[in-house]
Design a protein around this motif. Structure first.
Motif, PDB file in Angstrom:
ATOM      1  N   GLU A  34      46.135  33.045  41.327  1.00 22.30           N
ATOM      2  CA  GLU A  34      46.141  33.753  40.204  1.00 22.30           C
ATOM      3  C   GLU A  34      47.031  32.955  39.352  1.00 22.30           C
ATOM      4  O   GLU A  34      47.197  32.990  38.055  1.00 22.30           O
ATOM      5  CB  GLU A  34      46.231  35.074  40.372  1.00 22.30           C
ATOM      6  CG  GLU A  34      45.075  35.769  41.222  1.00 22.30           C
ATOM      7  CD  GLU A  34      43.720  35.755  40.608  1.00 22.30           C
ATOM      8  OE1 GLU A  34      43.716  35.423  39.462  1.00 22.30           O
ATOM      9  OE2 GLU A  34      42.896  36.288  41.117  1.00 22.30           O
ATOM     10  N   TYR A 171      39.103  36.744  40.148  1.00 22.30           N
ATOM     11  CA  TYR A 171      39.185  37.676  38.884  1.00 22.30           C
ATOM     12  C   TYR A 171      39.465  36.747  37.756  1.00 22.30           C
ATOM     13  O   TYR A 171      38.987  36.999  36.744  1.00 22.30           O
ATOM     14  CB  TYR A 171      39.967  38.790  39.294  1.00 22.30           C
ATOM     15  CG  TYR A 171      40.083  39.879  38.176  1.00 22.30           C
ATOM     16  CD1 TYR A 171      39.078  40.745  38.009  1.00 22.30           C
ATOM     17  CD2 TYR A 171      41.273  40.061  37.383  1.00 22.30           C
ATOM     18  CE1 TYR A 171      38.995  41.698  37.089  1.00 22.30           C
ATOM     19  CE2 TYR A 171      41.200  40.914  36.385  1.00 22.30           C
ATOM     20  CZ  TYR A 171      40.025  41.993  36.138  1.00 22.30           C
ATOM     21  OH  TYR A 171      40.051  42.924  35.205  1.00 22.30           O
ATOM     22  N   CYS A 172      40.628  36.358  37.795  1.00 20.17           N
ATOM     23  CA  CYS A 172      41.082  35.408  36.559  1.00 20.17           C
ATOM     24  C   CYS A 172      40.274  34.243  36.207  1.00 20.17           C
ATOM     25  O   CYS A 172      39.960  34.094  34.970  1.00 20.17           O
ATOM     26  CB  CYS A 172      42.497  34.873  36.754  1.00 20.17           C
ATOM     27  SG  CYS A 172      43.529  36.647  36.803  1.00 20.17           S
ATOM     28  N   LEU A 176      37.021  37.434  34.410  1.00 23.32           N
ATOM     29  CA  LEU A 176      37.496  37.546  33.153  1.00 23.32           C
ATOM     30  C   LEU A 176      37.018  36.689  32.093  1.00 23.32           C
ATOM     31  O   LEU A 176      36.375  37.122  30.744  1.00 23.32           O
ATOM     32  CB  LEU A 176      38.961  37.640  32.909  1.00 23.32           C
ATOM     33  CG  LEU A 176      39.808  38.947  33.709  1.00 23.32           C
ATOM     34  CD1 LEU A 176      41.306  38.602  33.656  1.00 23.32           C
ATOM     35  CD2 LEU A 176      39.267  40.282  32.879  1.00 23.32           C
TER      36      LEU A 176
END
Length: 211
Positions: A34, A171-172, A176
């Motif tokens: 991340e 997620y990043c 997103l």
């Protein structure tokens, strides 16, 4: 296979005589992923790749609270690179693709990888005949998490964002920016790393309920 955390665990044991829990290594890898995003667009030489992973491994060892130096960070790079690795599909992948193709649903891959990806898909994984498109960051000069990468995928393949389901495991990098591009996104969370998130799946077959 083998998994990243297994290789790093073996390195720490073999070279540094340190036994470290593999789950802790896995969670640390996710944290570093991340923080530091590998760029197949910008990293175009072995020297640049080594420099990135020297920084990556330094951060990994910092979080694991282990002694680190430029030397052992580069040793980890060389150790990792020397291990034979094989891409493997999740068991349900081909079955799911057959179902989707029978429903005339377009299937594609959008990846932060280099130009070798298509060869891997064709010769090693048997996916090529199921795919309608492959978009590779190094080839197109755009990459995740840049939302323009997703817009390129949408425009290049005549997709309607609100009717396009996108599955990723980061997620990043995936969720997103994919959501920012108006795709319907789900996190593939087989290990339960994103249990605090609502849009997650633990099996690829789960996407059939959203189609």
């Amino acid at each position: 296979d083998p998994k990243r955390e297994e290789i790093i665990s073996n390195f720490l044991l073999d070279r540094m005589k340190i036994k470290t829990d593999k789950l802790r290594i896995l969670n640390t890898l996710r944290q570093v992923d991340e923080e530091l995003h590998y760029s197949s667009v910008k990293i175009t030489s072995t020297k640049l790749k080594k420099d990135f992973y020297r920084k990556y491994n330094k951060r990994l060892m910092q979080i694991l609270e282990l002694h680190f130096s430029n030397k052992n960070c580069l040793e980890l790079f060389d150790y990792y690179a020397a291990i034979p690795k094989e891409w493997k599909l999740f068991p349900e992948t081909i079955e799911l693709m057959k179902i989707l193709k029978n429903r005339d649903i377009k299937i594609g891959i959008a990846s932060n990888f280099d130009s070798k990806l298509e060869k891997t898909l064709v010769h090693h994984l048997g996916l090529y005949d199921y795919l309608d498109f492959i978009v590779v960051s190094q080839v197109v000069g755009l990459e995740k998490p840049d939302v323009n990468f997703y817009k390129f995928v949408i425009n290049q393949n005549s997709l309607t964002p609100e009717n396009t389901l996108y599955i990723g495991d980061n997620y990043c990098l995936d969720y997103l920016p994919g959501t920012a591009a108006n795709l319907k996104c789900y996190l593939y969370d087989i290990d339960g790393a994103h249990e605090d998130k609502s849009d997650t799946i633990k099996s690829l077959m789960e996407i059939l309920q959203f189609i």
